[in-house]
Design a protein around this motif. Structure first.
Motif, PDB file in Angstrom:
ATOM      1  N   ALA A 156       0.835  -1.206   0.000  1.00  0.00           N
ATOM      2  CA  ALA A 156       0.000   0.000   0.000  1.00  0.00           C
ATOM      3  C   ALA A 156       0.867   1.254   0.000  1.00  0.00           C
ATOM      4  O   ALA A 156       0.607   2.210  -0.742  1.00  0.00           O
ATOM      5  CB  ALA A 156      -0.931  -0.007   1.209  1.00  0.00           C
ATOM      6  N   GLY A 157       1.922   1.253   0.813  1.00  0.00           N
ATOM      7  CA  GLY A 157       2.788   2.418   0.879  1.00  0.00           C
ATOM      8  C   GLY A 157       3.544   2.684  -0.405  1.00  0.00           C
ATOM      9  O   GLY A 157       3.894   3.825  -0.711  1.00  0.00           O
ATOM     10  N   HIS A 158       3.786   1.630  -1.182  1.00  0.00           N
ATOM     11  CA  HIS A 158       4.558   1.784  -2.414  1.00  0.00           C
ATOM     12  C   HIS A 158       3.697   1.947  -3.663  1.00  0.00           C
ATOM     13  O   HIS A 158       4.213   2.382  -4.700  1.00  0.00           O
ATOM     14  CB  HIS A 158       5.484   0.575  -2.597  1.00  0.00           C
ATOM     15  CG  HIS A 158       6.816   0.759  -1.953  1.00  0.00           C
ATOM     16  ND1 HIS A 158       7.884   1.362  -2.584  1.00  0.00           N
ATOM     17  CD2 HIS A 158       7.254   0.440  -0.711  1.00  0.00           C
ATOM     18  CE1 HIS A 158       8.924   1.392  -1.768  1.00  0.00           C
ATOM     19  NE2 HIS A 158       8.568   0.844  -0.619  1.00  0.00           N
ATOM     20  N   LEU A 159       2.426   1.616  -3.588  1.00  0.00           N
ATOM     21  CA  LEU A 159       1.620   1.647  -4.802  1.00  0.00           C
ATOM     22  C   LEU A 159       1.637   3.015  -5.494  1.00  0.00           C
ATOM     23  O   LEU A 159       1.834   3.084  -6.715  1.00  0.00           O
ATOM     24  CB  LEU A 159       0.186   1.196  -4.492  1.00  0.00           C
ATOM     25  CG  LEU A 159      -0.638   0.757  -5.698  1.00  0.00           C
ATOM     26  CD1 LEU A 159      -1.607  -0.338  -5.319  1.00  0.00           C
ATOM     27  CD2 LEU A 159      -1.415   1.916  -6.310  1.00  0.00           C
ATOM     28  N   PRO A 160       1.472   4.134  -4.778  1.00  0.00           N
ATOM     29  CA  PRO A 160       1.544   5.424  -5.472  1.00  0.00           C
ATOM     30  C   PRO A 160       2.945   5.779  -5.965  1.00  0.00           C
ATOM     31  O   PRO A 160       3.094   6.598  -6.873  1.00  0.00           O
ATOM     32  CB  PRO A 160       1.086   6.427  -4.411  1.00  0.00           C
ATOM     33  CG  PRO A 160       0.416   5.619  -3.356  1.00  0.00           C
ATOM     34  CD  PRO A 160       1.107   4.306  -3.362  1.00  0.00           C
ATOM     35  N   ALA A 161       3.977   5.186  -5.370  1.00  0.00           N
ATOM     36  CA  ALA A 161       5.358   5.572  -5.651  1.00  0.00           C
ATOM     37  C   ALA A 161       5.981   4.801  -6.798  1.00  0.00           C
ATOM     38  O   ALA A 161       6.989   5.241  -7.366  1.00  0.00           O
ATOM     39  CB  ALA A 161       6.219   5.378  -4.395  1.00  0.00           C
ATOM     40  N   ARG A 162       5.446   3.665  -7.147  1.00  0.00           N
ATOM     41  CA  ARG A 162       6.066   2.829  -8.162  1.00  0.00           C
ATOM     42  C   ARG A 162       5.662   3.286  -9.552  1.00  0.00           C
ATOM     43  O   ARG A 162       4.525   3.686  -9.785  1.00  0.00           O
ATOM     44  CB  ARG A 162       5.710   1.362  -7.947  1.00  0.00           C
ATOM     45  CG  ARG A 162       6.154   0.849  -6.576  1.00  0.00           C
ATOM     46  CD  ARG A 162       7.648   0.547  -6.444  1.00  0.00           C
ATOM     47  NE  ARG A 162       8.582   1.516  -6.940  1.00  0.00           N
ATOM     48  CZ  ARG A 162       9.109   2.516  -6.222  1.00  0.00           C
ATOM     49  NH1 ARG A 162       8.759   2.699  -4.968  1.00  0.00           N
ATOM     50  NH2 ARG A 162       9.980   3.343  -6.772  1.00  0.00           N
ATOM     51  N   GLU A 163       6.596   3.210 -10.487  1.00  0.00           N
ATOM     52  CA  GLU A 163       6.388   3.769 -11.828  1.00  0.00           C
ATOM     53  C   GLU A 163       5.610   2.828 -12.749  1.00  0.00           C
ATOM     54  O   GLU A 163       4.705   3.247 -13.460  1.00  0.00           O
ATOM     55  CB  GLU A 163       7.749   4.074 -12.476  1.00  0.00           C
ATOM     56  CG  GLU A 163       8.525   5.180 -11.803  1.00  0.00           C
ATOM     57  CD  GLU A 163       9.825   5.483 -12.547  1.00  0.00           C
ATOM     58  OE1 GLU A 163      10.159   6.669 -12.645  1.00  0.00           O
ATOM     59  OE2 GLU A 163      10.471   4.530 -13.036  1.00  0.00           O
TER      60      GLU A 163
ATOM     61  N   ALA B 132      -3.148   5.066   0.377  1.00  0.00           N
ATOM     62  CA  ALA B 132      -2.670   6.066   1.332  1.00  0.00           C
ATOM     63  C   ALA B 132      -3.417   5.960   2.650  1.00  0.00           C
ATOM     64  O   ALA B 132      -2.826   6.075   3.733  1.00  0.00           O
ATOM     65  CB  ALA B 132      -2.816   7.468   0.749  1.00  0.00           C
ATOM     66  N   VAL B 133      -4.731   5.745   2.586  1.00  0.00           N
ATOM     67  CA  VAL B 133      -5.525   5.592   3.810  1.00  0.00           C
ATOM     68  C   VAL B 133      -5.085   4.339   4.557  1.00  0.00           C
ATOM     69  O   VAL B 133      -4.853   4.359   5.775  1.00  0.00           O
ATOM     70  CB  VAL B 133      -7.029   5.529   3.476  1.00  0.00           C
ATOM     71  CG1 VAL B 133      -7.851   5.293   4.742  1.00  0.00           C
ATOM     72  CG2 VAL B 133      -7.483   6.801   2.773  1.00  0.00           C
ATOM     73  N   LEU B 134      -4.969   3.233   3.829  1.00  0.00           N
ATOM     74  CA  LEU B 134      -4.594   1.963   4.438  1.00  0.00           C
ATOM     75  C   LEU B 134      -3.219   2.054   5.091  1.00  0.00           C
ATOM     76  O   LEU B 134      -3.010   1.570   6.204  1.00  0.00           O
ATOM     77  CB  LEU B 134      -4.615   0.876   3.355  1.00  0.00           C
ATOM     78  CG  LEU B 134      -4.707  -0.582   3.779  1.00  0.00           C
ATOM     79  CD1 LEU B 134      -5.191  -1.435   2.609  1.00  0.00           C
ATOM     80  CD2 LEU B 134      -3.388  -1.124   4.282  1.00  0.00           C
ATOM     81  N   PHE B 135      -2.280   2.704   4.394  1.00  0.00           N
ATOM     82  CA  PHE B 135      -0.922   2.810   4.918  1.00  0.00           C
ATOM     83  C   PHE B 135      -0.840   3.755   6.114  1.00  0.00           C
ATOM     84  O   PHE B 135      -0.145   3.476   7.091  1.00  0.00           O
ATOM     85  CB  PHE B 135       0.017   3.302   3.819  1.00  0.00           C
ATOM     86  CG  PHE B 135       1.420   3.551   4.296  1.00  0.00           C
ATOM     87  CD1 PHE B 135       2.312   2.495   4.458  1.00  0.00           C
ATOM     88  CD2 PHE B 135       1.847   4.830   4.611  1.00  0.00           C
ATOM     89  CE1 PHE B 135       3.605   2.718   4.924  1.00  0.00           C
ATOM     90  CE2 PHE B 135       3.140   5.066   5.075  1.00  0.00           C
ATOM     91  CZ  PHE B 135       4.016   3.995   5.236  1.00  0.00           C
ATOM     92  N   SER B 136      -1.540   4.867   6.046  1.00  0.00           N
ATOM     93  CA  SER B 136      -1.340   5.943   7.015  1.00  0.00           C
ATOM     94  C   SER B 136      -2.163   5.805   8.287  1.00  0.00           C
ATOM     95  O   SER B 136      -1.742   6.280   9.349  1.00  0.00           O
ATOM     96  CB  SER B 136      -1.667   7.297   6.364  1.00  0.00           C
ATOM     97  OG  SER B 136      -0.850   7.515   5.223  1.00  0.00           O
TER      98      SER B 136
END
Length: 420
Positions: free
Chosen positions: A40-47, A264-268
Protein backbone atom coordinates in the motif's frame (compact mmCIF):
# COMPACT_ATOMS: atom_id res chain seq x y z
CA UNK A 1 -6.44 -44.66 -0.40
CA UNK A 2 -10.04 -45.03 0.76
CA UNK A 3 -9.53 -44.90 4.50
CA UNK A 4 -8.93 -41.64 6.35
CA UNK A 5 -10.78 -39.82 3.51
CA UNK A 6 -7.62 -40.11 1.45
CA UNK A 7 -5.38 -38.46 4.05
CA UNK A 8 -1.84 -39.75 3.62
CA UNK A 9 0.56 -40.81 6.41
CA UNK A 10 -2.09 -40.81 9.16
CA UNK A 11 0.23 -42.56 11.65
CA UNK A 12 3.19 -40.20 11.30
CA UNK A 13 3.98 -37.91 14.20
CA UNK A 14 3.78 -34.26 13.19
CA UNK A 15 6.38 -31.57 13.68
CA UNK A 16 4.06 -29.11 15.42
CA UNK A 17 2.46 -29.08 18.84
CA UNK A 18 -0.52 -26.76 19.26
CA UNK A 19 1.68 -24.12 20.90
CA UNK A 20 4.43 -24.32 18.29
CA UNK A 21 1.93 -24.27 15.44
CA UNK A 22 0.30 -21.09 16.74
CA UNK A 23 3.69 -19.47 17.28
CA UNK A 24 4.86 -20.18 13.73
CA UNK A 25 1.57 -18.98 12.25
CA UNK A 26 1.95 -15.76 14.21
CA UNK A 27 5.03 -15.14 12.09
CA UNK A 28 3.17 -15.97 8.89
CA UNK A 29 0.39 -13.55 9.89
CA UNK A 30 2.83 -10.78 10.65
CA UNK A 31 4.62 -11.23 7.33
CA UNK A 32 1.41 -11.07 5.29
CA UNK A 33 0.14 -8.03 7.17
CA UNK A 34 3.48 -6.29 6.77
CA UNK A 35 3.56 -7.05 3.03
CA UNK A 36 0.04 -5.64 2.78
CA UNK A 37 1.13 -2.36 4.35
CA UNK A 38 4.37 -2.18 2.34
CA UNK A 39 2.52 -2.71 -0.94
CA UNK A 40 0.00 0.00 0.00
CA UNK A 41 2.79 2.42 0.88
CA UNK A 42 4.56 1.78 -2.41
CA UNK A 43 1.62 1.65 -4.80
CA UNK A 44 1.54 5.42 -5.47
CA UNK A 45 5.36 5.57 -5.65
CA UNK A 46 6.07 2.83 -8.16
CA UNK A 47 6.39 3.77 -11.83
CA UNK A 48 5.49 0.65 -13.78
CA UNK A 49 1.75 0.26 -14.45
CA UNK A 50 1.88 -3.53 -14.28
CA UNK A 51 3.61 -3.35 -10.89
CA UNK A 52 0.84 -1.12 -9.57
CA UNK A 53 -1.74 -3.63 -10.78
CA UNK A 54 0.08 -6.58 -9.20
CA UNK A 55 0.61 -4.79 -5.90
CA UNK A 56 -3.12 -4.15 -5.74
CA UNK A 57 -3.97 -7.79 -6.41
CA UNK A 58 -1.31 -9.27 -4.18
CA UNK A 59 -1.94 -7.03 -1.18
CA UNK A 60 -5.57 -8.13 -1.29
CA UNK A 61 -4.41 -11.76 -1.32
CA UNK A 62 -2.08 -10.99 1.59
CA UNK A 63 -5.02 -9.52 3.50
CA UNK A 64 -7.09 -12.64 2.84
CA UNK A 65 -4.19 -14.85 3.97
CA UNK A 66 -3.71 -12.84 7.16
CA UNK A 67 -7.43 -13.01 7.87
CA UNK A 68 -7.45 -16.81 7.64
CA UNK A 69 -4.31 -17.07 9.76
CA UNK A 70 -5.84 -14.87 12.44
CA UNK A 71 -8.84 -17.18 12.65
CA UNK A 72 -6.70 -20.32 12.77
CA UNK A 73 -4.36 -18.97 15.45
CA UNK A 74 -7.24 -18.31 17.84
CA UNK A 75 -8.46 -21.90 17.29
CA UNK A 76 -5.15 -23.12 18.75
CA UNK A 77 -5.73 -22.11 22.37
CA UNK A 78 -4.24 -18.70 21.68
CA UNK A 79 -5.69 -15.40 22.83
CA UNK A 80 -6.68 -12.91 20.16
CA UNK A 81 -4.66 -10.36 22.17
CA UNK A 82 -1.48 -11.64 20.48
CA UNK A 83 -2.75 -10.95 16.98
CA UNK A 84 -1.53 -7.37 16.90
CA UNK A 85 1.89 -8.12 18.37
CA UNK A 86 5.19 -8.24 16.48
CA UNK A 87 6.56 -11.76 17.01
CA UNK A 88 10.28 -11.15 16.34
CA UNK A 89 12.48 -8.02 16.46
CA UNK A 90 14.60 -9.23 13.54
CA UNK A 91 11.47 -9.92 11.45
CA UNK A 92 10.23 -6.41 12.21
CA UNK A 93 13.57 -4.96 11.11
CA UNK A 94 13.34 -6.95 7.88
CA UNK A 95 10.00 -5.32 7.06
CA UNK A 96 11.26 -1.88 8.10
CA UNK A 97 14.10 -2.24 5.61
CA UNK A 98 11.98 -3.69 2.82
CA UNK A 99 9.66 -0.69 2.76
CA UNK A 100 12.69 1.50 2.04
CA UNK A 101 13.16 -0.02 -1.41
CA UNK A 102 14.11 2.91 -3.64
CA UNK A 103 12.84 1.80 -7.03
CA UNK A 104 10.66 -0.72 -8.81
CA UNK A 105 13.38 -3.35 -9.10
CA UNK A 106 14.45 -3.20 -5.45
CA UNK A 107 10.88 -3.70 -4.29
CA UNK A 108 10.38 -6.57 -6.71
CA UNK A 109 13.54 -8.46 -5.72
CA UNK A 110 12.80 -7.93 -2.04
CA UNK A 111 9.25 -9.29 -2.26
CA UNK A 112 9.39 -11.75 -5.15
CA UNK A 113 13.08 -12.61 -5.06
CA UNK A 114 13.41 -13.25 -1.32
CA UNK A 115 10.37 -13.14 0.94
CA UNK A 116 7.61 -14.78 -1.09
CA UNK A 117 9.80 -17.65 -2.37
CA UNK A 118 10.74 -18.31 1.26
CA UNK A 119 7.06 -18.17 2.26
CA UNK A 120 6.19 -20.69 -0.43
CA UNK A 121 8.93 -23.05 0.74
CA UNK A 122 7.80 -22.67 4.35
CA UNK A 123 4.16 -23.41 3.53
CA UNK A 124 5.03 -26.47 1.45
CA UNK A 125 7.20 -27.76 4.28
CA UNK A 126 4.54 -26.99 6.89
CA UNK A 127 1.82 -28.89 5.05
CA UNK A 128 4.15 -31.87 4.55
CA UNK A 129 5.50 -32.13 8.11
CA UNK A 130 2.52 -31.29 10.31
CA UNK A 131 0.38 -34.19 11.54
CA UNK A 132 -1.95 -34.88 8.64
CA UNK A 133 -5.10 -35.62 10.65
CA UNK A 134 -4.94 -33.26 13.60
CA UNK A 135 -3.86 -30.28 11.53
CA UNK A 136 -6.13 -30.62 8.51
CA UNK A 137 -7.55 -27.09 9.01
CA UNK A 138 -4.05 -25.62 8.73
CA UNK A 139 -3.15 -27.81 5.76
CA UNK A 140 -6.28 -26.79 3.86
CA UNK A 141 -5.68 -23.12 4.62
CA UNK A 142 -2.02 -23.21 3.57
CA UNK A 143 -2.82 -25.05 0.34
CA UNK A 144 -4.94 -22.12 -0.83
CA UNK A 145 -2.15 -19.72 0.09
CA UNK A 146 0.34 -21.87 -1.81
CA UNK A 147 -1.77 -21.50 -4.96
CA UNK A 148 -1.78 -17.70 -4.59
CA UNK A 149 1.97 -17.63 -3.94
CA UNK A 150 2.70 -19.77 -6.98
CA UNK A 151 0.74 -17.35 -9.18
CA UNK A 152 2.37 -14.33 -7.55
CA UNK A 153 5.87 -15.71 -8.01
CA UNK A 154 5.24 -16.70 -11.63
CA UNK A 155 4.38 -13.05 -12.29
CA UNK A 156 7.10 -11.64 -10.02
CA UNK A 157 9.93 -13.64 -11.56
CA UNK A 158 8.97 -12.43 -15.02
CA UNK A 159 8.74 -8.83 -13.82
CA UNK A 160 12.20 -9.00 -12.21
CA UNK A 161 13.72 -10.30 -15.46
CA UNK A 162 11.96 -7.56 -17.45
CA UNK A 163 13.23 -4.82 -15.12
CA UNK A 164 16.76 -6.21 -15.11
CA UNK A 165 16.82 -6.43 -18.90
CA UNK A 166 15.66 -2.82 -19.18
CA UNK A 167 19.14 -1.64 -18.20
CA UNK A 168 17.72 1.12 -16.04
CA UNK A 169 19.04 -0.26 -12.76
CA UNK A 170 22.78 -0.47 -12.25
CA UNK A 171 23.28 -3.48 -9.99
CA UNK A 172 20.16 -5.47 -10.99
CA UNK A 173 18.94 -5.11 -7.42
CA UNK A 174 21.57 -7.58 -6.20
CA UNK A 175 22.75 -5.50 -3.25
CA UNK A 176 19.27 -4.83 -1.91
CA UNK A 177 18.28 -8.46 -2.44
CA UNK A 178 21.32 -9.66 -0.52
CA UNK A 179 20.54 -7.30 2.35
CA UNK A 180 16.94 -8.50 2.61
CA UNK A 181 18.07 -12.14 2.44
CA UNK A 182 20.58 -11.59 5.25
CA UNK A 183 17.89 -10.01 7.43
CA UNK A 184 15.58 -12.95 6.80
CA UNK A 185 18.36 -15.32 7.80
CA UNK A 186 18.99 -13.29 10.97
CA UNK A 187 15.31 -13.75 11.83
CA UNK A 188 15.71 -17.52 11.62
CA UNK A 189 13.87 -17.71 8.31
CA UNK A 190 10.16 -17.44 7.75
CA UNK A 191 9.25 -19.85 10.56
CA UNK A 192 11.99 -18.74 12.96
CA UNK A 193 13.24 -22.31 13.24
CA UNK A 194 16.58 -21.78 11.48
CA UNK A 195 19.76 -21.08 13.51
CA UNK A 196 20.04 -17.54 14.90
CA UNK A 197 22.85 -15.58 16.47
CA UNK A 198 22.55 -13.38 19.54
CA UNK A 199 23.68 -10.38 17.46
CA UNK A 200 20.80 -8.48 15.89
CA UNK A 201 21.54 -6.73 12.60
CA UNK A 202 21.65 -2.94 12.44
CA UNK A 203 19.38 -0.61 10.51
CA UNK A 204 20.59 0.29 7.04
CA UNK A 205 17.96 2.63 5.58
CA UNK A 206 15.16 2.58 8.14
CA UNK A 207 16.51 5.19 10.57
CA UNK A 208 13.61 7.41 9.52
CA UNK A 209 10.04 6.24 8.84
CA UNK A 210 9.05 5.62 5.23
CA UNK A 211 7.02 8.50 3.82
CA UNK A 212 4.36 7.89 1.21
CA UNK A 213 4.70 10.39 -1.67
CA UNK A 214 2.39 13.39 -2.03
CA UNK A 215 2.27 12.93 -5.82
CA UNK A 216 1.59 9.63 -7.53
CA UNK A 217 4.01 8.41 -10.16
CA UNK A 218 3.65 7.01 -13.70
CA UNK A 219 6.52 5.66 -15.80
CA UNK A 220 7.62 8.60 -18.00
CA UNK A 221 9.37 6.22 -20.40
CA UNK A 222 6.13 4.40 -21.26
CA UNK A 223 3.24 6.67 -20.28
CA UNK A 224 2.01 10.15 -20.88
CA UNK A 225 2.53 12.90 -18.29
CA UNK A 226 0.43 13.00 -15.13
CA UNK A 227 -2.39 15.52 -15.15
CA UNK A 228 -5.33 16.62 -13.04
CA UNK A 229 -7.46 17.03 -16.17
CA UNK A 230 -9.55 14.40 -17.94
CA UNK A 231 -8.13 13.98 -21.44
CA UNK A 232 -10.17 11.11 -22.96
CA UNK A 233 -8.71 9.53 -26.11
CA UNK A 234 -6.73 11.04 -28.97
CA UNK A 235 -8.95 12.23 -31.84
CA UNK A 236 -12.32 11.26 -30.30
CA UNK A 237 -15.00 10.29 -32.85
CA UNK A 238 -17.63 12.75 -34.03
CA UNK A 239 -20.49 10.44 -33.09
CA UNK A 240 -21.59 11.57 -29.59
CA UNK A 241 -22.46 8.06 -28.38
CA UNK A 242 -19.12 6.61 -29.43
CA UNK A 243 -17.31 9.64 -28.01
CA UNK A 244 -19.07 9.21 -24.68
CA UNK A 245 -18.39 5.46 -24.68
CA UNK A 246 -14.65 5.93 -25.19
CA UNK A 247 -14.58 8.63 -22.53
CA UNK A 248 -16.19 6.19 -20.08
CA UNK A 249 -13.54 3.61 -20.93
CA UNK A 250 -10.86 6.16 -20.11
CA UNK A 251 -12.52 7.14 -16.83
CA UNK A 252 -12.50 3.48 -15.79
CA UNK A 253 -8.84 3.10 -16.77
CA UNK A 254 -8.01 6.17 -14.69
CA UNK A 255 -9.37 4.62 -11.48
CA UNK A 256 -5.86 3.62 -10.54
CA UNK A 257 -5.71 7.04 -8.87
CA UNK A 258 -8.61 6.00 -6.60
CA UNK A 259 -6.76 2.80 -5.70
CA UNK A 260 -3.72 4.88 -4.81
CA UNK A 261 -5.82 7.07 -2.53
CA UNK A 262 -7.14 4.03 -0.66
CA UNK A 263 -3.54 2.81 -0.42
CA UNK A 264 -2.67 6.07 1.33
CA UNK A 265 -5.52 5.59 3.81
CA UNK A 266 -4.59 1.96 4.44
CA UNK A 267 -0.92 2.81 4.92
CA UNK A 268 -1.34 5.94 7.02
CA UNK A 269 -4.23 5.15 9.35
CA UNK A 270 -3.06 3.49 12.56
CA UNK A 271 -4.86 1.66 15.35
CA UNK A 272 -7.99 0.54 13.53
CA UNK A 273 -9.53 -2.92 13.94
CA UNK A 274 -8.04 -5.56 11.66
CA UNK A 275 -11.30 -5.74 9.70
CA UNK A 276 -10.73 -2.16 8.54
CA UNK A 277 -7.47 -3.07 6.82
CA UNK A 278 -8.99 -6.22 5.33
CA UNK A 279 -11.97 -4.27 3.97
CA UNK A 280 -9.81 -1.51 2.52
CA UNK A 281 -7.55 -4.07 0.84
CA UNK A 282 -10.63 -5.38 -0.97
CA UNK A 283 -11.79 -1.86 -1.79
CA UNK A 284 -8.35 -1.03 -3.18
CA UNK A 285 -8.19 -4.16 -5.34
CA UNK A 286 -11.68 -3.39 -6.67
CA UNK A 287 -10.47 0.04 -7.84
CA UNK A 288 -7.45 -1.56 -9.52
CA UNK A 289 -9.82 -4.00 -11.23
CA UNK A 290 -11.90 -1.06 -12.43
CA UNK A 291 -8.78 0.44 -13.98
CA UNK A 292 -8.29 -2.89 -15.72
CA UNK A 293 -11.88 -2.73 -16.99
CA UNK A 294 -10.97 0.47 -18.79
CA UNK A 295 -7.61 -0.83 -19.97
CA UNK A 296 -9.17 -3.99 -21.42
CA UNK A 297 -12.02 -2.07 -23.06
CA UNK A 298 -9.68 0.46 -24.68
CA UNK A 299 -7.26 -2.20 -25.85
CA UNK A 300 -10.13 -4.26 -27.30
CA UNK A 301 -10.84 -1.22 -29.50
CA UNK A 302 -7.19 -0.91 -30.52
CA UNK A 303 -6.75 2.36 -28.63
CA UNK A 304 -3.36 3.41 -27.26
CA UNK A 305 -4.25 4.65 -23.79
CA UNK A 306 -0.80 4.43 -22.25
CA UNK A 307 0.79 7.29 -24.19
CA UNK A 308 -2.06 9.61 -23.25
CA UNK A 309 -1.79 11.95 -20.23
CA UNK A 310 -2.52 10.04 -17.03
CA UNK A 311 -5.15 11.42 -14.66
CA UNK A 312 -4.01 11.38 -11.01
CA UNK A 313 -6.30 13.93 -9.31
CA UNK A 314 -8.01 11.54 -6.89
CA UNK A 315 -4.68 10.88 -5.21
CA UNK A 316 -2.74 14.09 -5.80
CA UNK A 317 -5.43 16.55 -4.71
CA UNK A 318 -6.31 14.54 -1.61
CA UNK A 319 -2.84 13.31 -0.58
CA UNK A 320 -2.18 16.15 1.93
CA UNK A 321 -5.41 15.42 3.84
CA UNK A 322 -5.86 13.16 6.87
CA UNK A 323 -7.00 9.59 6.14
CA UNK A 324 -10.55 10.19 7.38
CA UNK A 325 -11.06 13.07 4.98
CA UNK A 326 -9.53 11.07 2.14
CA UNK A 327 -11.81 8.10 2.67
CA UNK A 328 -14.92 10.20 3.25
CA UNK A 329 -14.24 12.05 -0.02
CA UNK A 330 -14.06 8.81 -1.98
CA UNK A 331 -16.42 6.37 -0.30
CA UNK A 332 -19.12 8.87 0.75
CA UNK A 333 -18.67 11.87 -1.53
CA UNK A 334 -17.99 9.98 -4.76
CA UNK A 335 -19.21 6.41 -4.32
CA UNK A 336 -22.28 6.92 -2.14
CA UNK A 337 -23.12 9.84 -4.40
CA UNK A 338 -22.95 7.54 -7.42
CA UNK A 339 -25.90 5.55 -6.04
CA UNK A 340 -28.21 8.42 -7.02
CA UNK A 341 -29.53 8.36 -10.56
CA UNK A 342 -28.26 8.59 -13.18
CA UNK A 343 -24.97 7.62 -11.46
CA UNK A 344 -23.77 4.06 -11.83
CA UNK A 345 -27.13 2.79 -13.03
CA UNK A 346 -27.08 5.35 -15.82
CA UNK A 347 -23.56 4.36 -16.91
CA UNK A 348 -24.60 0.72 -17.14
CA UNK A 349 -27.79 1.51 -19.05
CA UNK A 350 -25.94 3.78 -21.48
CA UNK A 351 -23.45 1.02 -22.38
CA UNK A 352 -26.26 -1.53 -22.70
CA UNK A 353 -28.97 0.47 -24.44
CA UNK A 354 -27.27 3.30 -26.35
CA UNK A 355 -23.70 2.25 -27.06
CA UNK A 356 -24.70 -1.45 -27.23
CA UNK A 357 -21.16 -2.47 -26.28
CA UNK A 358 -21.28 -5.95 -24.63
CA UNK A 359 -17.87 -5.80 -22.95
CA UNK A 360 -18.36 -2.35 -21.42
CA UNK A 361 -21.90 -3.31 -20.44
CA UNK A 362 -20.53 -6.20 -18.41
CA UNK A 363 -17.76 -4.06 -16.96
CA UNK A 364 -20.23 -1.36 -15.91
CA UNK A 365 -22.60 -3.97 -14.47
CA UNK A 366 -19.88 -5.16 -12.09
CA UNK A 367 -18.53 -1.66 -11.51
CA UNK A 368 -21.97 -0.68 -10.26
CA UNK A 369 -22.16 -3.74 -7.97
CA UNK A 370 -18.72 -2.95 -6.54
CA UNK A 371 -19.65 0.66 -5.87
CA UNK A 372 -22.64 -0.46 -3.79
CA UNK A 373 -20.17 -2.40 -1.63
CA UNK A 374 -17.85 0.60 -1.42
CA UNK A 375 -20.61 2.97 -0.35
CA UNK A 376 -21.44 0.52 2.44
CA UNK A 377 -17.79 0.43 3.47
CA UNK A 378 -17.79 4.21 3.56
CA UNK A 379 -20.78 4.24 5.88
CA UNK A 380 -19.15 1.54 8.00
CA UNK A 381 -15.68 3.06 8.46
CA UNK A 382 -15.80 6.81 7.81
CA UNK A 383 -17.56 7.62 11.10
CA UNK A 384 -14.87 5.72 13.01
CA UNK A 385 -12.09 7.42 11.08
CA UNK A 386 -13.46 10.89 11.77
CA UNK A 387 -15.09 10.29 15.14
CA UNK A 388 -18.49 11.66 14.15
CA UNK A 389 -21.80 10.28 12.95
CA UNK A 390 -22.59 9.68 9.28
CA UNK A 391 -24.51 12.92 8.80
CA UNK A 392 -21.47 14.90 9.93
CA UNK A 393 -19.25 12.76 7.69
CA UNK A 394 -21.47 13.61 4.72
CA UNK A 395 -20.95 17.30 5.41
CA UNK A 396 -17.20 16.76 5.48
CA UNK A 397 -17.37 14.79 2.23
CA UNK A 398 -19.35 17.61 0.59
CA UNK A 399 -16.75 20.18 1.63
CA UNK A 400 -13.93 17.96 0.40
CA UNK A 401 -15.72 17.48 -2.92
CA UNK A 402 -16.10 21.24 -3.34
CA UNK A 403 -12.35 21.69 -2.81
CA UNK A 404 -11.57 18.83 -5.18
CA UNK A 405 -13.72 20.09 -8.03
CA UNK A 406 -12.26 23.58 -7.71
CA UNK A 407 -8.78 22.16 -8.26
CA UNK A 408 -9.83 19.85 -11.08
CA UNK A 409 -11.78 22.54 -12.93
CA UNK A 410 -8.74 24.79 -12.77
CA UNK A 411 -6.59 22.01 -14.23
CA UNK A 412 -9.22 21.23 -16.88
CA UNK A 413 -9.38 24.84 -17.97
CA UNK A 414 -5.61 24.97 -18.30
CA UNK A 415 -5.62 21.76 -20.31
CA UNK A 416 -8.40 22.97 -22.62
CA UNK A 417 -6.58 26.25 -23.16
CA UNK A 418 -3.35 24.44 -24.03
CA UNK A 419 -5.11 22.02 -26.35
CA UNK A 420 -6.95 24.72 -28.27
Amino acid sequence: MLSYAGIQNPYALGKYSVEKNAKVMQRYRFIHESLLRIAAGHLPAREDWDIKVALGKHLYEDAEAADRLRARITELRTSSAVLNQEPDAALSLLMDELIHARNDLELMVGIYGVIKPALLDAYRSHTATTQQIVDQPTIRMLRSMILDLEDQLSWGEQMIVSLQQSGIYGDNGDQFKAGIASLLAAAGGIDGQQPKTAVLPHRIRSHEPYRIPLKSVRDPRKMGPVTWARTSVLNPPEDPVQRSLLAKMRVRQEEMTAAELIAAVLFSQKNMPWEFYRDLARHLWDEVRHALFGQAALESEGIDWMSRPQYTSDYDVNAPKIPGAQYAWLAIGIEEGAMKRPGKAGEFEFCRDEAKHPLMTQFQDYDWADEVVHANLGRKWSPDLIGEDISFVREIAKNELDHFWTEVRRAQAQWNEGAS
